[in-house]
Design a protein around this motif. Structure first.
Motif: not given
Length: 363
Positions: A9-18, A52-59, A177-187
């Motif tokens: 649900g954090g920025v690092d794991s989201a960008v890693a997945a992308a 909240e983290d679970s929902r951030d990860a899903a988004r 993350a911000a360029e990819r439109g990920l909402g967790v960019a500044e989390k």
């Protein structure tokens, strides 16, 4: 490859997945539900594993365009991480739960399940580099490097791991993350211990273990200087929170030197008494090839801590590390991680630390 992306649900794991998807892998995201009663909201930058983290990860998975699942692993996490944490403190040691989580959850329970389901690797947002061999190396972002907490992984586990962020700084990850439109960019990053979101470790241990009052004594004279409600609330090197009724004769601060849960005693003394130059570790783990002969290396004794030139001498289930300079306040239960430059050689759990003669060392 078919890869499973662990998404906290954090920025690092989201960008890693992308990044894993961009690399052409077939990626599935999974959030690990580690708490039996997750909170709705994080407490500032503390903790993780909330609703909240679970929902951030899903988004984030939806934005990336990958399937997403939640795996309930509270039982495994409670048994292998939380219970171990409590037991270590009760025994007078100071554990690092992040190492246990990587060892027992992310790269044992999760990896085993992933491989059984036909996945080839697990992707995480750890800041570390992984090269064929395997060779685990520090991140280019020294301030965010997490190779220390990954040094508990065996070669067979590293062979099925992917760390896509090792060549980037945290600032670069947030921009991406911000360029990819990920909402967790500044989390904000999570800090402290995830299952103690309010940061009150002593309070958590008191509720879990109960009060166990005892004495705080001068290590040199045996004089009782004060009292405590539980030795588990202290760690070697601690200065604050001792609440002693009398100052040292020289007026200098006192520090925790030793903890004895059996005697319910905390021993204190001057800062220089914390100096050690030999560390004995147990249950060594080699991230590449096992070592059997003494070798020169760099030793790191705490996460984001100083590194020391050292000579390591393996011997079965023990590892003796002679430091070429004094280290201060080394607590049993932590890890000693050995490096060749920025390459991880292996690790061991610190069983004891002591002051030996430094003669013979020129470094």
């Amino acid at each position: 490859m078919r890869v499973l992306a662990a998404m906290s649900g954090g920025v690092d794991s989201a960008v890693a997945a992308a990044r894993a998807k961009d690399a052409g892998h077939e990626v599935t995201g999974v959030h690990l539900a580690l708490s039996p009663s997750p909170q709705q909201h994080r407490l500032g930058a503390r903790g993780c594993c909330t609703v909240e983290d679970s929902r951030d990860a899903a988004r984030a998975a939806d934005v990336i365009g990958i399937p997403f699942y939640v795996w309930a692993m509270a039982d495994e996490f409670g048994r292998d991480v939380v219970d171990d944490f409590v037991a270590e403190y009760a025994a007078g040691r100071t554990p690092n739960p992040c190492l246990r989580c990587n060892e027992k959850i992310k790269f044992e329970a999760v990896l085993d399940r992933a491989l059984a389901l036909g996945f080839d690797a697990v992707v995480t947002g750890h800041h570390a580099r992984l090269e064929p061999g395997p060779r685990l190396r520090r991140s280019v972002d020294e301030g965010k490097d997490q190779s220390y907490v990954l040094a508990v992984l065996r070669p067979d586990q590293l062979a099925h791991a992917m760390f896509p962020l090792g060549d980037s700084t945290k600032a670069q990850v947030r921009i991406e993350a911000a360029e990819r439109g990920l909402g967790v960019a500044e989390k904000p990053d999570s800090h402290d211990i995830c299952f103690i979101p309010d940061g009150d470790t002593a309070g958590f241990l008191r509720k879990t273990l109960g009060e166990a009052p005892g004495d705080i004594v001068d290590a040199a004279t045996g004089e009782v200087l004060g009292s405590h409600e539980g030795a588990y609330a202290y760690t070697v090197g601690q200065r604050r929170g001792l609440k002693l009724g009398r100052p040292a004769p020289d007026g200098k601060p006192r520090y925790v030197l030793d903890i004895s849960p059996v005697e319910k005693t905390v021993r204190v003394g001057p800062a220089e008494a914390l100096d050690v130059d030999e560390v004995v570790g147990v249950r060594p783990v080699w991230t590449n090839a096992a070592r059997t002969e003494p070798f020169e290396c760099l030793a790191q004794l705490r996460a984001h801590g100083q590194v020391f030139p050292a000579t390591a001498s393996p011997g079965g289930d023990r590892l003796v590390v002679r430091l070429h300079a004094n280290a201060r306040g080394i607590a049993p239960g932590q890890a000693v991680v050995l490096y060749d430059g920025d390459v991880v050689i292996g690790s061991a759990t610190i069983d004891s630390a002591s002051q030996k003669a430094l003669s013979g060392f020129t470094g």
